[in-house]
Design a protein around this motif. Structure first.
Motif, short mmCIF file in Angstrom:
data_model
loop_
_atom_site.label_atom_id
_atom_site.label_comp_id
_atom_site.label_asym_id
_atom_site.label_seq_id
_atom_site.Cartn_x
_atom_site.Cartn_y
_atom_site.Cartn_z
N ALA A 20 41.57 -34.68 -25.74
CA ALA A 20 41.13 -33.42 -25.16
C ALA A 20 42.08 -32.30 -25.51
N ALA A 21 41.53 -31.09 -25.46
CA ALA A 21 42.33 -29.93 -25.84
C ALA A 21 43.02 -29.31 -24.63
N GLY A 22 43.08 -29.99 -23.51
CA GLY A 22 43.69 -29.40 -22.32
C GLY A 22 42.83 -29.69 -21.11
N GLY A 23 43.39 -29.37 -19.93
CA GLY A 23 42.75 -29.75 -18.69
C GLY A 23 41.43 -29.07 -18.40
N SER A 82 45.35 -12.62 -24.20
CA SER A 82 45.24 -13.82 -23.34
C SER A 82 46.54 -14.61 -23.31
N ASN A 83 47.09 -14.89 -24.49
CA ASN A 83 48.19 -15.86 -24.52
C ASN A 83 49.59 -15.26 -24.69
N ALA A 84 49.67 -13.99 -25.11
CA ALA A 84 51.01 -13.38 -25.19
C ALA A 84 51.26 -12.45 -24.00
N LEU A 155 39.78 -19.58 -11.78
CA LEU A 155 41.03 -19.39 -12.51
C LEU A 155 41.79 -20.72 -12.56
N HIS A 156 41.99 -21.25 -13.76
CA HIS A 156 42.65 -22.56 -13.88
C HIS A 156 44.17 -22.46 -13.81
N ILE A 157 44.70 -21.27 -14.00
CA ILE A 157 46.17 -21.11 -14.01
C ILE A 157 46.60 -20.43 -12.70
N PRO A 231 40.76 -26.80 -5.39
CA PRO A 231 41.62 -27.54 -6.33
C PRO A 231 40.79 -28.47 -7.22
N ILE A 232 40.97 -28.35 -8.53
CA ILE A 232 40.20 -29.21 -9.45
C ILE A 232 40.69 -30.65 -9.33
N GLY A 233 39.76 -31.60 -9.48
CA GLY A 233 40.11 -33.01 -9.34
C GLY A 233 39.83 -33.80 -10.61
N ASP A 269 52.32 -33.69 -21.96
CA ASP A 269 52.03 -32.25 -21.76
C ASP A 269 51.72 -31.62 -23.11
N ARG A 270 50.88 -30.61 -23.12
CA ARG A 270 50.85 -29.74 -24.32
C ARG A 270 52.26 -29.16 -24.46
N LEU A 271 52.67 -28.90 -25.70
CA LEU A 271 54.04 -28.41 -25.91
C LEU A 271 54.09 -26.92 -25.56
N PRO A 306 50.80 -30.51 -30.13
CA PRO A 306 50.94 -29.08 -30.42
C PRO A 306 49.87 -28.25 -29.73
N THR A 307 50.21 -27.03 -29.42
CA THR A 307 49.27 -26.09 -28.81
C THR A 307 49.69 -24.70 -29.24
N ARG A 308 48.76 -23.84 -29.51
CA ARG A 308 49.02 -22.43 -29.84
C ARG A 308 50.19 -22.31 -30.83
N ALA A 309 50.17 -23.17 -31.83
CA ALA A 309 51.34 -23.34 -32.69
C ALA A 309 51.57 -22.14 -33.62
N ARG A 368 55.73 -23.94 -13.92
CA ARG A 368 54.54 -23.45 -13.19
C ARG A 368 53.34 -24.11 -13.83
N ASP A 369 52.34 -24.44 -13.03
CA ASP A 369 51.12 -25.01 -13.59
C ASP A 369 49.99 -24.79 -12.60
N GLY A 370 48.82 -24.39 -13.13
CA GLY A 370 47.68 -24.14 -12.25
C GLY A 370 47.40 -25.36 -11.38
N MET A 371 47.12 -26.51 -12.05
CA MET A 371 46.92 -27.77 -11.33
C MET A 371 47.84 -28.83 -11.88
N ASN A 372 47.61 -29.19 -13.15
CA ASN A 372 48.22 -30.31 -13.86
C ASN A 372 47.44 -31.58 -13.60
N LEU A 373 46.43 -31.79 -14.46
CA LEU A 373 45.58 -32.97 -14.30
C LEU A 373 46.32 -34.24 -14.66
N VAL A 374 47.35 -34.12 -15.54
CA VAL A 374 48.10 -35.31 -15.91
C VAL A 374 48.68 -35.98 -14.66
O1 LIG Z 1 42.68 -23.76 -24.82
P1 LIG Z 1 44.14 -23.83 -25.17
O2 LIG Z 1 44.75 -22.48 -25.45
O3 LIG Z 1 44.38 -24.83 -26.27
O4 LIG Z 1 44.93 -24.40 -23.90
C1 LIG Z 1 44.50 -25.54 -23.16
C2 LIG Z 1 44.11 -25.21 -21.73
O5 LIG Z 1 45.32 -24.91 -21.01
C3 LIG Z 1 45.18 -24.43 -19.67
O6 LIG Z 1 44.73 -25.47 -18.78
C4 LIG Z 1 44.64 -25.27 -17.38
O7 LIG Z 1 43.57 -25.95 -16.81
C5 LIG Z 1 43.84 -27.22 -16.19
C6 LIG Z 1 42.56 -27.70 -15.50
O8 LIG Z 1 42.19 -26.86 -14.44
C7 LIG Z 1 44.98 -27.09 -15.19
O9 LIG Z 1 45.27 -28.38 -14.65
C8 LIG Z 1 46.22 -26.56 -15.90
O10 LIG Z 1 47.25 -26.35 -14.94
C9 LIG Z 1 45.92 -25.25 -16.60
O11 LIG Z 1 47.08 -24.91 -17.39
C10 LIG Z 1 44.26 -23.22 -19.67
O12 LIG Z 1 44.12 -22.73 -18.36
C11 LIG Z 1 42.92 -23.52 -20.31
O13 LIG Z 1 42.13 -22.33 -20.37
C12 LIG Z 1 43.16 -24.00 -21.72
O14 LIG Z 1 41.93 -24.40 -22.31
#
Ligand SMILES: O=P(O)(O)OC[C@H]1O[C@H](O[C@H]2O[C@H](CO)[C@@H](O)[C@H](O)[C@H]2O)[C@H](O)[C@@H](O)[C@@H]1O
Ligand SMILES: O=c1ccn([C@@H]2O[C@H](COP(=O)(O)OP(=O)(O)O)[C@@H](O)[C@H]2O)c(=O)[nH]1
Length: 481
Positions: A20-23, A82-84, A155-157, A231-233, A269-271, A306-309, A368-374
Motif C-alpha cells: 500500500a501507498a500509505g494509510g 500540499s507537501n512542502a 482529515l487524515h493528518i 478515529p480511523i480503524g 513507516d514511510r521514510l 521511500p515516499t515523496r523522494a 506527530r501522526d494523524g492516526m498511524n495504522l501500523v
Molecule cells: O500519498 P502519499 O503522499 O504517498 O502519502 C501517503 C499517505 O500519507 C498520509 O497518511 C495518513 O493517513 C493515515 C490513515 O488515516 C493515518 O493513519 C496517518 O497518520 C496519516 O499520515 C496522508 O495523510 C495521506 O493523504 C497519504 O496518502
C-alpha cells in the motif's frame, strides 16, 4: 440507496494485495469495498504534456476513476502547497514550512479542475466524501460548479494548534474553505478541539458542543456545519488471519532463521520526517549502551519505504537515517549480528503482519501522526497467547485509543530506551492483559464503524447547513475534551 463517492488525492493500487501507498489508501479501500461506490483521484502518473483524461476501471463493487497530473500541477499542488507547506505545518514542523504564493494558486486551480472532472460523473443523490489536506478547497469548487449533494471531509493528518496554523499564510482562506463542507471529520478529539479554537479565536465564529456524542455545530463564515472526531480503524480479525497465514511464508521463515532466537523489535513507516526515525534509532542505541546484556540478543528491523523522494526534506531524512544506522551498526555490530536492519523498500501487508506477529516489541514513535495504522495493525497481528508489546508515541492519534501500549514521548531518548527495556522484559500475564485491552478497543472501533459513523452523521445532518447562524451575541460554547 445513495451511491458513495470517495475523492482523495491518493487512490489504492488498483491490483489488490500489493504493497500500500500509505494509510489513507489502506483504510479507505477497506471501507469502500464493503459498501461499493466510486473512488475518484490522482492516478499517480505525472504527464509531460498530453491533456489528462479520466480512466475508469471496475473492480468488484468499486469503480476507480483516476486521472494523471501534468508536471506543473504536480509540482505546485502535490509537491508544493500540499507537501512542502501543509504537511510540515499540520505536523508541527514550522521549521520545514516552505511557502510560495504561486503554489497556493496552483493548489486551488487543481482543486477546481479536479472538481470539474468529477461533476459529469455525479448523480443527484450521491453522497460525496472528500479525504485529506490536498483537497481542502474541493467543496467550494464543487459548489461553484452547482453541485448540491451532501459533502463531507475527513482529515487524515493532525489539525494543528491555531498558533501553528497561523504560520501558513492563507490559513484563513483554508479554514473558510473547510467550512463549505457539511461535515468535517478529524482523527482525534484534540484535532477537533484545535479546529474549534481556530474558529472561535481567529475566525470570530462560534461552536456548540453536540449532546451525547453528536457532532459539534460550527457557525463560521456565514455557514453552519458540523464537526466530529472519527478515529480511523482497521479490521483486526482479518489482519490476525493474514499474520497467521504469513508466518508460513518465505519472508517470515527467513526472518526467524536469521534471528537465531534473538528478540525482535519491529518498525514500519514511510521514510517521512514526521515518523521520528532518527530519535528512534538513537533510543535503540541508548538501550544497547545501558543494557549490555541485550547486545547480540536483540535485533531491530526498520522497514522504511521511500515516499515523496523528489523533495529535499525527504532526501535529507534519508541521508540522516543512513548515517545514523551506519554509525550505530559500526559501533555495536559483531561478525554474526547486525543490530539495526534498515530496509528502504515496501513490503506487502501480509508479510508485515507476519513479521509483527514474530516480534517482541512494535516500536511506533512518530513525532506527530494523524492516526498511524501500523500501530493498530501491530496489535491486531499478535498471537493472543503470547503477544508482543507496543511502544507508542503519545503524538500518534492511535495513542488516544491504545492505552494498553507503553506510551512514550518520541523526543525523550532515555524514556524510549527504558520503554524498550520494559517491553522486552515484560511478563506474559501483563502482555496478555495489555493486548486484551487494546484488541477489544480495535474490534469495537473497526474501519466499518469509522465509515458508518461518518456517513450516518453526514446523511443525518441534511438541512443543518441551510440553517442560519445564531445571533452574534449568543455565547460560544467551547468543545470539551
Ligand atoms: O500519498 P502519499 O503522499 O504517498 O502519502 C501517503 C499517505 O500519507 C498520509 O497518511 C495518513 O493517513 C493515515 C490513515 O488515516 C493515518 O493513519 C496517518 O497518520 C496519516 O499520515 C496522508 O495523510 C495521506 O493523504 C497519504 O496518502
Ligand atoms: O512497506 C510497507 C509499509 C507500509 N504499508 C502499509 O501502509 C500503511 C501506513 O499507514 P500509517 O497510517 O501507519 O501511516 P501513513 O504512511 O499513512 O502516514 C499501513 O497500512 C501499512 O501496513 C505497507 O503496506 N507496506
Amino acid at each position: 440507496m445513495s451511491r458513495l463517492i470517495i475523492v482523495s488525492n491518493r487512490v489504492a493500487p488498483i491490483s489488490e494485495g500489493g504493497p500500500a501507498a500509505g494509510g489513507l489508501a489502506v483504510g479507505v479501500y477497506d471501507a469502500l469495498k464493503e459498501t461499493g461506490g466510486m473512488w475518484f483521484g490522482w492516478s499517480g502518473e505525472v504527464l509531460s504534456s498530453t491533456p489528462p483524461h479520466i480512466d475508469v476501471v471496475e473492480r468488484g463493487p468499486v469503480t476507480f476513476a483516476t486521472i494523471g497530473l501534468v508536471r506543473r500541477d504536480y509540482d505546485q499542488y502535490y509537491r508544493g502547497f500540499s507537501n512542502a507547506t501543509l504537511w510540515p505545518a499540520f505536523h508541527y514542523r514550522a521549521d520545514l514550512i516552505q511557502y510560495d504564493r504561486h503554489d497556493f494558486e496552483g493548489y486551488c486551480r487543481v482543486n477546481a479542475w479536479l472538481a470539474q472532472q468529477l461533476v459529469p460523473l455525479l448523480r443527484e443523490d450521491d453522497v460525496i466524501w472528500v479525504h485529506d489536506y490536498h483537497l481542502i478547497p474541493f467543496a467550494q469548487a464543487l459548489r461553484a460548479a452547482g453541485v448540491k449533494n451532501r459533502l463531507g471531509f475527513f482529515l487524515h493528518i493532525p489539525f494543528p494548534a491555531p498558533q501553528v496554523l497561523l504560520s501558513v499564510p492563507p490559513h484563513r482562506a483554508l479554514v473558510e474553505a473547510l467550512c463549505s463542507f457539511d461535515l468535517l471529520g478529524f482523527q482525534t478529539v484534540p484535532d477537533l478541539r484545535a479546529f474549534c479554537e481556530y474558529v472561535v479565536h481567529e475566525a470570530g465564529g462560534q461552536v456548540e458542543a453536540g449532546a451525547d456524542k453528536a457532532p459539534t455545530l460550527v457557525h463560521a463564515f456565514g455557514r453552519t456545519l458540523r464537526a466530529q472526531a472519527y478515529p480511523i480503524g482497521v479490521y483486526p480479525d482479518e489482519i490476525a488471519q493474514l499474520a497467521k497465514a504469513g508466518t508460513r511464508g518465505k519472508p517470515a521463515r527467513t526472518m526467524k532463521a536469521t534471528l537465531h532466537e534473538r528478540k525482535l523489535i519491529m518498525s514500519v513507516d514511510r521514510l517521512d520526517y514526521s515518523k521520528g526515525l532518527v530519535e528512534r534509532f538513537r533510543a535503540f542505541e541508548r538501550l544497547l549502551d545501558q543494557v549490555p546484556a541485550y547486545r547480540n540478543h536483540v535485533s531491530f528491523v526498520q522497514i522504511a519505504p521511500p515516499t515523496r523522494a523528489d523533495m529535499h526534506a525527504y532526501q535529507d531524512i534519508r541521508l540522516r537515517l543512513e548515517s545514523e544506522s551506519g554509525r550505530i551498526n559500526g559501533r555495536f555490530a559483531e561478525l554474526d549480528w547486525t543490530p539495526i536492519r534498515y530496509i528502504h523498500r515496501q513490503y506487502e501487508r501480509q508479510v508485515l503482519a507476519a513479521l509483527f506477529r514474530q516480534s517482541h516489541v512494535g516500536y511506533v514513535t512518530p513525532l506527530r501522526d494523524g492516526m498511524n495504522l501500523v500501530a493498530k495493525e501491530y496489535v491486531s497481528a499478535q498471537d493472543p497467547d503470547d503477544p508482543g508489546v507496543l511502544v507508542l508515541s503519545r503524538f500518534a492519534g492511535a495513542a488516544q485509543e491504545l492505552t494498553g501500549a507503553l506510551i512514550v514521548n518520541p523526543i525523550d531518548i532515555d524514556g524510549m530506551a527504558d520503554a524498550l527495556a520494559q517491553g522486552l522484559a515484560m511478563p506474559l500475564a501483563e502482555r496478555r492483559a495489555r493486548y486484551r485491552d487494546m484488541i477489544a478497543q480495535l474490534r469495537e472501533n473497526n474501519v466499518s464503524v469509522w465509515r458508518d459513523n461518518f456517513l450516518r452523521d453526514l446523511k443525518d445532518g441534511e438541512g443543518t447547513a441551510k440553517r442560519r447562524a445564531p445571533r452574534a451575541k449568543a455565547a460560544a460554547k467551547r468543545v470539551e475534551a
